[in-house]
Design an enzyme around this catalytic site. Sequence first.
Site, PDB file in Angstrom:
ATOM      1  N   GLY A   1       0.824  -1.212   0.000  1.00 12.30           N
ATOM      2  CA  GLY A   1       0.000   0.000   0.000  1.00 12.30           C
ATOM      3  C   GLY A   1       0.851   1.252   0.000  1.00 12.30           C
ATOM      4  O   GLY A   1       1.616   1.494   0.936  1.00 12.30           O
TER       5      GLY A   1
ATOM      6  N   GLY B   1      -0.186   4.296   0.216  1.00  9.52           N
ATOM      7  CA  GLY B   1      -0.934   5.438   0.751  1.00  9.52           C
ATOM      8  C   GLY B   1      -0.174   6.106   1.890  1.00  9.52           C
ATOM      9  O   GLY B   1       1.022   5.848   2.113  1.00  9.52           O
ATOM     10  N   ALA B   2      -0.892   6.970   2.615  1.00  2.47           N
ATOM     11  CA  ALA B   2      -0.262   7.766   3.665  1.00  2.47           C
ATOM     12  C   ALA B   2       0.391   6.891   4.747  1.00  2.47           C
ATOM     13  O   ALA B   2       1.537   7.131   5.144  1.00  2.47           O
ATOM     14  CB  ALA B   2      -1.316   8.683   4.281  1.00  2.47           C
TER      15      ALA B   2
ATOM     16  N   ALA C   1      -1.438  10.747   9.118  1.00  5.37           N
ATOM     17  CA  ALA C   1      -0.623  10.923   7.907  1.00  5.37           C
ATOM     18  C   ALA C   1      -1.555  11.287   6.766  1.00  5.37           C
ATOM     19  O   ALA C   1      -2.675  10.781   6.677  1.00  5.37           O
ATOM     20  CB  ALA C   1       0.135   9.646   7.584  1.00  5.37           C
TER      21      ALA C   1
ATOM     22  N   LYS D   1     -11.121   1.280  19.477  1.00  6.68           N
ATOM     23  CA  LYS D   1     -10.874   2.089  18.271  1.00  6.68           C
ATOM     24  C   LYS D   1     -12.135   2.110  17.399  1.00  6.68           C
ATOM     25  O   LYS D   1     -12.495   3.136  16.809  1.00  6.68           O
ATOM     26  CB  LYS D   1      -9.678   1.494  17.500  1.00  6.68           C
ATOM     27  CG  LYS D   1      -9.271   2.241  16.236  1.00  6.68           C
ATOM     28  CD  LYS D   1      -8.369   3.418  16.521  1.00  6.68           C
ATOM     29  CE  LYS D   1      -8.335   4.491  15.481  1.00  6.68           C
ATOM     30  NZ  LYS D   1      -7.664   4.287  14.261  1.00  6.68           N
TER      31      LYS D   1
ATOM     32  N   ASN E   1     -13.714  17.127  13.125  1.00  9.65           N
ATOM     33  CA  ASN E   1     -13.848  16.190  14.256  1.00  9.65           C
ATOM     34  C   ASN E   1     -14.318  16.875  15.543  1.00  9.65           C
ATOM     35  O   ASN E   1     -15.146  16.341  16.273  1.00  9.65           O
ATOM     36  CB  ASN E   1     -12.504  15.500  14.531  1.00  9.65           C
ATOM     37  CG  ASN E   1     -12.148  14.487  13.473  1.00  9.65           C
ATOM     38  OD1 ASN E   1     -12.867  14.331  12.480  1.00  9.65           O
ATOM     39  ND2 ASN E   1     -11.027  13.801  13.648  1.00  9.65           N
TER      40      ASN E   1
HETATM   41  N1  LIG Z   1      -4.021   8.238   7.268  1.00 10.97           N
HETATM   42  C1  LIG Z   1      -4.176   8.221   8.589  1.00 10.97           C
HETATM   43  O1  LIG Z   1      -3.837   9.208   9.271  1.00 10.97           O
HETATM   44  C2  LIG Z   1      -4.722   7.023   9.288  1.00 10.97           C
HETATM   45  C3  LIG Z   1      -5.189   5.915   8.599  1.00 10.97           C
HETATM   46  N2  LIG Z   1      -5.642   4.826   9.289  1.00 10.97           N
HETATM   47  C4  LIG Z   1      -6.129   3.654   8.577  1.00 10.97           C
HETATM   48  O2  LIG Z   1      -5.032   3.013   7.941  1.00 10.97           O
HETATM   49  C5  LIG Z   1      -5.451   2.413   6.707  1.00 10.97           C
HETATM   50  C6  LIG Z   1      -4.609   2.982   5.561  1.00 10.97           C
HETATM   51  O3  LIG Z   1      -4.843   4.382   5.545  1.00 10.97           O
HETATM   52  P1  LIG Z   1      -4.241   5.348   4.440  1.00 10.97           P
HETATM   53  O4  LIG Z   1      -2.850   4.991   4.143  1.00 10.97           O
HETATM   54  O5  LIG Z   1      -4.555   6.718   4.898  1.00 10.97           O
HETATM   55  O6  LIG Z   1      -5.172   4.970   3.198  1.00 10.97           O
HETATM   56  P2  LIG Z   1      -4.908   5.262   1.662  1.00 10.97           P
HETATM   57  O7  LIG Z   1      -6.186   5.033   0.954  1.00 10.97           O
HETATM   58  O8  LIG Z   1      -4.190   6.565   1.537  1.00 10.97           O
HETATM   59  O9  LIG Z   1      -3.858   4.142   1.257  1.00 10.97           O
HETATM   60  C7  LIG Z   1      -4.159   2.862   0.854  1.00 10.97           C
HETATM   61  C8  LIG Z   1      -3.219   2.576  -0.282  1.00 10.97           C
HETATM   62  O10 LIG Z   1      -3.214   1.207  -0.547  1.00 10.97           O
HETATM   63  C9  LIG Z   1      -3.185   1.056  -1.965  1.00 10.97           C
HETATM   64  N3  LIG Z   1      -3.697  -0.260  -2.321  1.00 10.97           N
HETATM   65  C10 LIG Z   1      -4.978  -0.661  -2.463  1.00 10.97           C
HETATM   66  N4  LIG Z   1      -5.036  -1.944  -2.837  1.00 10.97           N
HETATM   67  C11 LIG Z   1      -3.751  -2.364  -2.945  1.00 10.97           C
HETATM   68  C12 LIG Z   1      -3.161  -3.599  -3.327  1.00 10.97           C
HETATM   69  N5  LIG Z   1      -3.892  -4.664  -3.677  1.00 10.97           N
HETATM   70  N6  LIG Z   1      -1.816  -3.679  -3.346  1.00 10.97           N
HETATM   71  C13 LIG Z   1      -1.061  -2.622  -3.032  1.00 10.97           C
HETATM   72  N7  LIG Z   1      -1.563  -1.423  -2.676  1.00 10.97           N
HETATM   73  C14 LIG Z   1      -2.900  -1.299  -2.620  1.00 10.97           C
HETATM   74  C15 LIG Z   1      -4.075   2.171  -2.467  1.00 10.97           C
HETATM   75  O11 LIG Z   1      -3.836   2.409  -3.841  1.00 10.97           O
HETATM   76  P3  LIG Z   1      -5.022   2.919  -4.788  1.00 10.97           P
HETATM   77  O12 LIG Z   1      -5.374   4.277  -4.274  1.00 10.97           O
HETATM   78  O13 LIG Z   1      -4.391   2.918  -6.155  1.00 10.97           O
HETATM   79  O14 LIG Z   1      -6.132   1.930  -4.617  1.00 10.97           O
HETATM   80  C16 LIG Z   1      -3.603   3.302  -1.569  1.00 10.97           C
HETATM   81  O15 LIG Z   1      -2.461   3.936  -2.094  1.00 10.97           O
HETATM   82  C17 LIG Z   1      -6.949   2.737   6.578  1.00 10.97           C
HETATM   83  O16 LIG Z   1      -7.710   1.683   7.116  1.00 10.97           O
HETATM   84  C18 LIG Z   1      -7.114   3.974   7.456  1.00 10.97           C
HETATM   85  O17 LIG Z   1      -8.430   4.125   7.960  1.00 10.97           O
HETATM   86  C19 LIG Z   1      -5.619   4.762  10.649  1.00 10.97           C
HETATM   87  C20 LIG Z   1      -5.161   5.824  11.369  1.00 10.97           C
HETATM   88  C21 LIG Z   1      -4.706   7.032  10.765  1.00 10.97           C
HETATM   89  C1  LIG Z   2      -9.619   8.930  14.965  1.00 11.28           C
HETATM   90  C2  LIG Z   2     -10.090   9.501  13.635  1.00 11.28           C
HETATM   91  C3  LIG Z   2     -11.552   9.832  13.718  1.00 11.28           C
HETATM   92  C4  LIG Z   2      -9.250  10.734  13.440  1.00 11.28           C
HETATM   93  O1  LIG Z   2      -9.644  11.530  12.393  1.00 11.28           O
HETATM   94  C5  LIG Z   2      -9.869   8.473  12.552  1.00 11.28           C
HETATM   95  O2  LIG Z   2      -9.373   7.394  12.810  1.00 11.28           O
HETATM   96  C6  LIG Z   2     -10.322   8.684  11.163  1.00 11.28           C
HETATM   97  O3  LIG Z   2     -10.452   9.810  10.720  1.00 11.28           O
HETATM   98  O4  LIG Z   2     -10.540   7.656  10.491  1.00 11.28           O
END
Ligand SMILES: NC(=O)C1=CN([C@@H]2O[C@H](COP(=O)(O)OP(=O)(O)OC[C@H]3O[C@@H](n4cnc5c(N)ncnc54)[C@H](OP(=O)(O)O)[C@@H]3O)[C@@H](O)[C@H]2O)C=CC1
Ligand SMILES: CC(C)(CO)C(=O)C(=O)O
Length: 303
Positions: free
Chosen positions: A7, A9-10, A128, A185, A203
């Site tokens: 992944g 993402g962030a 993030a 959570k 929030n």
């Molecule tokens: N960001 C934050 O501050 C916080 C996030 N979380 C949780 O953490 C998890 C991840 O969050 P976040 O990083 O923000 O989410 P994002 O959506 O930013 O990141 C997920 C990433 O995974 C990629 N992805 C999806 N499917 C696949 C795959 N099969 N193989 C490889 N990569 C893949 C997506 O790509 P594409 O977009 O191309 O599908 C995307 O870049 C979520 O459940 C979120 O709720 C929890 C606390 C804080």
């Molecule tokens: C704790 C909280 C509500 C912080 O924004 C969160 O986990 C989310 O946005 O998914």
Amino acid sequence: MKIVIIGQGAIGLLWYRYLSLSNNNNVQLICSKNITRPPKRFTFTSLDNKSEQIDLVTASQESIKSADLILLCVKAFQVVDAIDSVKCTINQSAVIALCHNGMGVAEKLPQRIIKKHNILSMLITHGAKANASFNITHTGNGKTDIGSVYGKLNNHTKERILKTLNNALPNVYWQHSVKQQQWEKLAINCVINPITAINNIKNGQVNNIEYKQEISETIAELVTIAQMEGVNLTSESLITTVKKVASLTAENTSSMLSDILAARKTEIDNINGYIHQLGIHHKIATPQNTFFWQQVNSLEKRK
Ligand SMILES: NC(=O)C1=CN([C@@H]2O[C@H](COP(=O)(O)OP(=O)(O)OC[C@H]3O[C@@H](n4cnc5c(N)ncnc54)[C@H](OP(=O)(O)O)[C@@H]3O)[C@@H](O)[C@H]2O)C=CC1
Ligand SMILES: CC(C)(CO)C(=O)C(=O)O
């Protein structure tokens, strides 16, 4: 430690940045199929607003075979597909950690994964944000709770993983009953996420008096369902926790509101939808959670 992060993402890039700082780690990334040519570096901005370029190594199927730790940093509804996309045989001793919001995911993993690997749940409260593709900011300091959901990890491996994660991005705590933490959570997300998404608010505004009744009903239903699942929680302390998180993250746009505003799929099915489904299973009505689940679902469809 050989670590493969799934992944881009962030959260995936947050862990990538901190884990790859140590020479003791070999960290590689698996991107989604939407990324045809991953860049050689990504931009990382720290909590103190310093930006840097981080070298990025993408994982080949071969390198996955020898990984010690596979860290899935994808949305709850992407976890099963992400594991399925790993076509090679993962090293039997590899530990798989799931870092996502919401519940009801680990049990949907294929049996070939559950039977063979130790599966961990990782609950992160760091913030993030993806500013653009491969450009992220660490927006809020937090902690990580980690614990076993399937399998029994030996103490040596457990200590090794804990030390590696703690050296990278403290504070990481091993939780013997991570299920309790998962439910706490979940309670936070069952309240803050739908209320912010439905009402298009930050929030902090969740603590406004107008949401008091919805909050207490959401939590009361969750406590009843948790009890059916063998987890004891108390409404009063959960409401206090939820309010505290809403105040501490007052200026944040929740992930669910961000997803709605960006016309992306939300994690509602694994949050209020999870309570709704368990309510059906246990034959207990969960009207407030069901209402939130339906409302957010219809907001998703409207986009
Ligand atoms: N960001 C934050 O501050 C916080 C996030 N979380 C949780 O953490 C998890 C991840 O969050 P976040 O990083 O923000 O989410 P994002 O959506 O930013 O990141 C997920 C990433 O995974 C990629 N992805 C999806 N499917 C696949 C795959 N099969 N193989 C490889 N990569 C893949 C997506 O790509 P594409 O977009 O191309 O599908 C995307 O870049 C979520 O459940 C979120 O709720 C929890 C606390 C804080
Ligand atoms: C704790 C909280 C509500 C912080 O924004 C969160 O986990 C989310 O946005 O998914």
